[in-house]
Every structure is written in structure tokens, then in C-alpha cells.
Design a protein around this motif. Sequence first.
Motif, PDB file in Angstrom:
ATOM      1  N   GLU A  66      58.004  34.880  41.269  1.00  0.00           N
ATOM      2  CA  GLU A  66      56.945  33.956  41.702  1.00  0.00           C
ATOM      3  C   GLU A  66      55.598  34.669  41.794  1.00  0.00           C
ATOM      4  OE1 GLU A  66      55.794  31.506  45.713  1.00  0.00           O
ATOM      5  OE2 GLU A  66      57.923  31.777  45.259  1.00  0.00           O
ATOM      6  N   LEU A  67      55.573  35.866  42.354  1.00  0.00           N
ATOM      7  CA  LEU A  67      54.331  36.649  42.435  1.00  0.00           C
ATOM      8  C   LEU A  67      53.821  37.021  41.050  1.00  0.00           C
ATOM      9  CD1 LEU A  67      55.056  38.967  45.491  1.00  0.00           C
ATOM     10  CD2 LEU A  67      53.453  37.056  45.367  1.00  0.00           C
ATOM     11  N   HIS A  68      54.750  37.358  40.152  1.00  0.00           N
ATOM     12  CA  HIS A  68      54.356  37.699  38.783  1.00  0.00           C
ATOM     13  C   HIS A  68      53.723  36.490  38.097  1.00  0.00           C
ATOM     14  CE1 HIS A  68      54.373  39.576  34.877  1.00  0.00           C
ATOM     15  NE2 HIS A  68      55.050  38.526  34.382  1.00  0.00           N
ATOM     16  N   GLN A  69      54.313  35.301  38.265  1.00  0.00           N
ATOM     17  CA  GLN A  69      53.753  34.091  37.653  1.00  0.00           C
ATOM     18  C   GLN A  69      52.375  33.772  38.242  1.00  0.00           C
ATOM     19  OE1 GLN A  69      54.915  32.497  35.087  1.00  0.00           O
ATOM     20  NE2 GLN A  69      56.702  33.834  34.976  1.00  0.00           N
ATOM     21  N   ARG A  70      52.223  33.953  39.557  1.00  0.00           N
ATOM     22  CA  ARG A  70      50.911  33.708  40.183  1.00  0.00           C
ATOM     23  C   ARG A  70      49.864  34.668  39.648  1.00  0.00           C
ATOM     24  NH1 ARG A  70      47.527  31.574  43.249  1.00  0.00           N
ATOM     25  NH2 ARG A  70      46.428  32.505  44.986  1.00  0.00           N
ATOM     26  N   HIS A  71      50.240  35.932  39.476  1.00  0.00           N
ATOM     27  CA  HIS A  71      49.300  36.917  38.952  1.00  0.00           C
ATOM     28  C   HIS A  71      48.925  36.601  37.499  1.00  0.00           C
ATOM     29  CE1 HIS A  71      47.156  40.643  38.414  1.00  0.00           C
ATOM     30  NE2 HIS A  71      47.887  40.903  37.338  1.00  0.00           N
ATOM     31  N   GLN A  72      49.866  36.141  36.719  1.00  0.00           N
ATOM     32  CA  GLN A  72      49.573  35.780  35.331  1.00  0.00           C
ATOM     33  C   GLN A  72      48.620  34.584  35.276  1.00  0.00           C
ATOM     34  OE1 GLN A  72      50.331  37.457  32.645  1.00  0.00           O
ATOM     35  NE2 GLN A  72      51.427  38.974  33.851  1.00  0.00           N
ATOM     36  N   ALA A  73      48.759  33.644  36.224  1.00  0.00           N
ATOM     37  CA  ALA A  73      47.890  32.472  36.252  1.00  0.00           C
ATOM     38  C   ALA A  73      46.503  32.793  36.791  1.00  0.00           C
ATOM     39  CB  ALA A  73      48.541  31.373  37.082  1.00  0.00           C
ATOM     40  N   HIS A  74      46.408  33.740  37.721  1.00  0.00           N
ATOM     41  CA  HIS A  74      45.122  34.127  38.345  1.00  0.00           C
ATOM     42  C   HIS A  74      44.982  35.642  38.302  1.00  0.00           C
ATOM     43  CE1 HIS A  74      45.028  30.035  39.863  1.00  0.00           C
ATOM     44  NE2 HIS A  74      46.241  30.211  40.372  1.00  0.00           N
ATOM     45  N   PRO A  75      44.646  36.196  37.148  1.00  0.00           N
ATOM     46  CA  PRO A  75      44.558  37.667  37.078  1.00  0.00           C
ATOM     47  C   PRO A  75      43.361  38.185  37.874  1.00  0.00           C
ATOM     48  CG  PRO A  75      43.812  36.696  35.040  1.00  0.00           C
ATOM     49  CD  PRO A  75      44.338  35.577  35.881  1.00  0.00           C
ATOM     50  N   HIS A  76      43.488  39.367  38.385  1.00  0.00           N
ATOM     51  CA  HIS A  76      42.416  40.033  39.120  1.00  0.00           C
ATOM     52  C   HIS A  76      42.064  41.320  38.391  1.00  0.00           C
ATOM     53  CE1 HIS A  76      39.970  41.538  42.367  1.00  0.00           C
ATOM     54  NE2 HIS A  76      40.659  42.658  42.347  1.00  0.00           N
ATOM     55  N   TYR A  77      40.863  41.371  37.880  1.00  0.00           N
ATOM     56  CA  TYR A  77      40.413  42.556  37.153  1.00  0.00           C
ATOM     57  C   TYR A  77      39.394  43.301  38.000  1.00  0.00           C
ATOM     58  CZ  TYR A  77      42.451  40.106  33.195  1.00  0.00           C
ATOM     59  OH  TYR A  77      43.305  39.457  32.361  1.00  0.00           O
ATOM     60  N   PRO A  78      39.346  44.592  37.869  1.00  0.00           N
ATOM     61  CA  PRO A  78      38.299  45.312  38.592  1.00  0.00           C
ATOM     62  C   PRO A  78      36.936  44.942  38.018  1.00  0.00           C
ATOM     63  CG  PRO A  78      39.514  46.804  37.160  1.00  0.00           C
ATOM     64  CD  PRO A  78      40.211  45.491  37.108  1.00  0.00           C
ATOM     65  N   PRO A  79      35.880  44.989  38.816  1.00  0.00           N
ATOM     66  CA  PRO A  79      34.558  44.609  38.316  1.00  0.00           C
ATOM     67  C   PRO A  79      34.087  45.596  37.245  1.00  0.00           C
ATOM     68  CG  PRO A  79      34.386  45.536  40.511  1.00  0.00           C
ATOM     69  CD  PRO A  79      35.851  45.391  40.215  1.00  0.00           C
ATOM     70  N   SER A  80      33.378  45.071  36.247  1.00  0.00           N
ATOM     71  CA  SER A  80      32.865  45.939  35.192  1.00  0.00           C
ATOM     72  C   SER A  80      31.641  46.708  35.675  1.00  0.00           C
ATOM     73  CB  SER A  80      32.506  45.116  33.955  1.00  0.00           C
ATOM     74  OG  SER A  80      31.517  44.161  34.292  1.00  0.00           O
ATOM     75  N   GLN A  81      30.943  46.175  36.669  1.00  0.00           N
ATOM     76  CA  GLN A  81      29.792  46.840  37.269  1.00  0.00           C
ATOM     77  C   GLN A  81      29.996  46.877  38.766  1.00  0.00           C
ATOM     78  OE1 GLN A  81      26.483  44.349  36.173  1.00  0.00           O
ATOM     79  NE2 GLN A  81      25.739  45.930  34.808  1.00  0.00           N
ATOM     80  N   PRO A  82      29.409  47.859  39.417  1.00  0.00           N
ATOM     81  CA  PRO A  82      29.504  47.852  40.881  1.00  0.00           C
ATOM     82  C   PRO A  82      28.698  46.683  41.447  1.00  0.00           C
ATOM     83  CG  PRO A  82      28.106  49.649  40.127  1.00  0.00           C
ATOM     84  CD  PRO A  82      28.699  49.016  38.908  1.00  0.00           C
ATOM     85  N   ALA A  83      29.103  46.233  42.598  1.00  0.00           N
ATOM     86  CA  ALA A  83      28.375  45.141  43.252  1.00  0.00           C
ATOM     87  C   ALA A  83      26.993  45.642  43.665  1.00  0.00           C
ATOM     88  CB  ALA A  83      29.148  44.674  44.482  1.00  0.00           C
ATOM     89  N   PRO A  84      25.975  44.807  43.511  1.00  0.00           N
ATOM     90  CA  PRO A  84      24.633  45.263  43.895  1.00  0.00           C
ATOM     91  C   PRO A  84      24.538  45.446  45.409  1.00  0.00           C
ATOM     92  CG  PRO A  84      24.576  42.971  43.199  1.00  0.00           C
ATOM     93  CD  PRO A  84      25.963  43.468  42.952  1.00  0.00           C
ATOM     94  N   PRO A  85      23.911  46.528  45.845  1.00  0.00           N
ATOM     95  CA  PRO A  85      23.739  46.717  47.284  1.00  0.00           C
ATOM     96  C   PRO A  85      22.713  45.733  47.829  1.00  0.00           C
ATOM     97  CG  PRO A  85      22.617  48.437  46.084  1.00  0.00           C
ATOM     98  CD  PRO A  85      23.351  47.627  45.074  1.00  0.00           C
ATOM     99  N   LYS A  86      22.714  45.571  49.125  1.00  0.00           N
ATOM    100  CA  LYS A  86      21.742  44.687  49.763  1.00  0.00           C
ATOM    101  C   LYS A  86      20.351  45.269  49.584  1.00  0.00           C
ATOM    102  CE  LYS A  86      24.654  41.775  51.556  1.00  0.00           C
ATOM    103  NZ  LYS A  86      24.838  40.517  50.918  1.00  0.00           N
ATOM    104  N   ARG A  87      19.423  44.461  49.123  1.00  0.00           N
ATOM    105  CA  ARG A  87      18.032  44.874  48.937  1.00  0.00           C
ATOM    106  C   ARG A  87      17.130  43.884  49.654  1.00  0.00           C
ATOM    107  NH1 ARG A  87      17.930  49.896  46.866  1.00  0.00           N
ATOM    108  NH2 ARG A  87      19.260  50.045  45.080  1.00  0.00           N
ATOM    109  N   ARG A  88      15.984  44.387  50.087  1.00  0.00           N
ATOM    110  CA  ARG A  88      14.995  43.499  50.668  1.00  0.00           C
ATOM    111  C   ARG A  88      14.488  42.565  49.576  1.00  0.00           C
ATOM    112  NH1 ARG A  88      10.531  47.131  53.132  1.00  0.00           N
ATOM    113  NH2 ARG A  88      10.737  47.897  51.055  1.00  0.00           N
ATOM    114  N   ARG A  89      14.240  41.337  49.933  1.00  0.00           N
ATOM    115  CA  ARG A  89      13.674  40.375  48.992  1.00  0.00           C
ATOM    116  C   ARG A  89      12.276  40.032  49.465  1.00  0.00           C
ATOM    117  NH1 ARG A  89      16.769  38.337  45.138  1.00  0.00           N
ATOM    118  NH2 ARG A  89      18.959  38.843  45.221  1.00  0.00           N
ATOM    119  N   ARG A  90      11.392  39.851  48.512  1.00  0.00           N
ATOM    120  CA  ARG A  90       9.998  39.609  48.838  1.00  0.00           C
ATOM    121  C   ARG A  90       9.404  38.704  47.769  1.00  0.00           C
ATOM    122  NH1 ARG A  90       6.702  44.918  48.914  1.00  0.00           N
ATOM    123  NH2 ARG A  90       8.224  45.438  50.489  1.00  0.00           N
ATOM    124  N   GLN A  91       8.470  37.862  48.171  1.00  0.00           N
ATOM    125  CA  GLN A  91       7.749  37.068  47.187  1.00  0.00           C
ATOM    126  C   GLN A  91       6.909  37.998  46.323  1.00  0.00           C
ATOM    127  OE1 GLN A  91       5.416  34.248  49.313  1.00  0.00           O
ATOM    128  NE2 GLN A  91       7.105  32.827  49.614  1.00  0.00           N
TER     129      GLN A  91
END
Length: 163
Positions: free
Chosen positions: A7-32
Amino acid sequence: MAALAEELHQRHQAHPHYPPSQPAPPKRRRRQRPPYVHTPSGPGDIRPGTWLWVKPGGLHPAWGDIHRPAMLTRLDRRYCEVWLDDTTVHRVRPRLLILERTPVVNAARAAGVTSLVCGSGPSPRPLLPQWRWLGWTLTKHIEHLGADPGPQAEPVQEGLFAA
């Protein structure tokens, strides 16, 4: 256990989880968008509002490894602060920032300079000596500012009071 594993194998095949191709962007200040506007007119004429290109490696890898246009908001010898079009603010080393040439070239053409290169054709010679500063990094502009503080104003009326 075998049924649960299947059952876990079938769930994984239906919803695969891949590692991100890029790192997540860190929090940055936003400004106009900053209200600055500046077009450099010579070597060392760098102020907030100058448009630059951030070389690859200047930003966090989440912003990609390509040249990015940015506006200078704070000039410093160690780290400059730049604003990107996605409204984020970044600290970048000056050696990884180069001028965006389009406004300078347009200003030069408006002043009557027809060409900034020597010759024409498929391989024109490099920039004229008085325009080589267009290819400098911000580090070289900052060094130029330190080497040449600018003309000092001489007191005009000093001779009038020498009685």
C-alpha cells in the motif's frame, strides 16, 4: 506487513517525492522600487539608483546562476545592497556587480558621441579609452573614487581679504 508495504509503495508511485532541484530561497526583505534614478557619466560616478548586472554567483543559488539586473541602493566596499525586480533586497560583493550599459550609451549618444567602439564590422576593436570604465566592476569604480577625491574648490575671495 506485506500488504502495508504494498500500500505504501502504491501511494509513493501515485505521489512521488523528489528532492528539490534548487535550494529553497531564504527569507529576504521585500521593498517597493526605490525612488532613486541615476545614470553614471564617468568613472567612479556610482550612486544609488544606478542599474547594474549581478554576475553569476553574486546571489543565493535559489535566484539562479545567471546575470540578473538590479538597482544599487547602498554602496559599500565590502557589500553593496541591490534591489531586484522581484522586490527582494540582496547584499552582493562589489566585484560581482557590473554596470548596465544601455542608459550610459543612450546618454552618450544624446551628447553627440556616435560610437563607443573603434571601427565597425564583425569584430570591432575594444572601447575607446575614455569609455573603458563601462566594463569595470563596482570594485574598480570604488577604487577610482578613493584614488581621485575630485576637484577641490579654491576660495575665490581669499585675495580680497589679504590686507
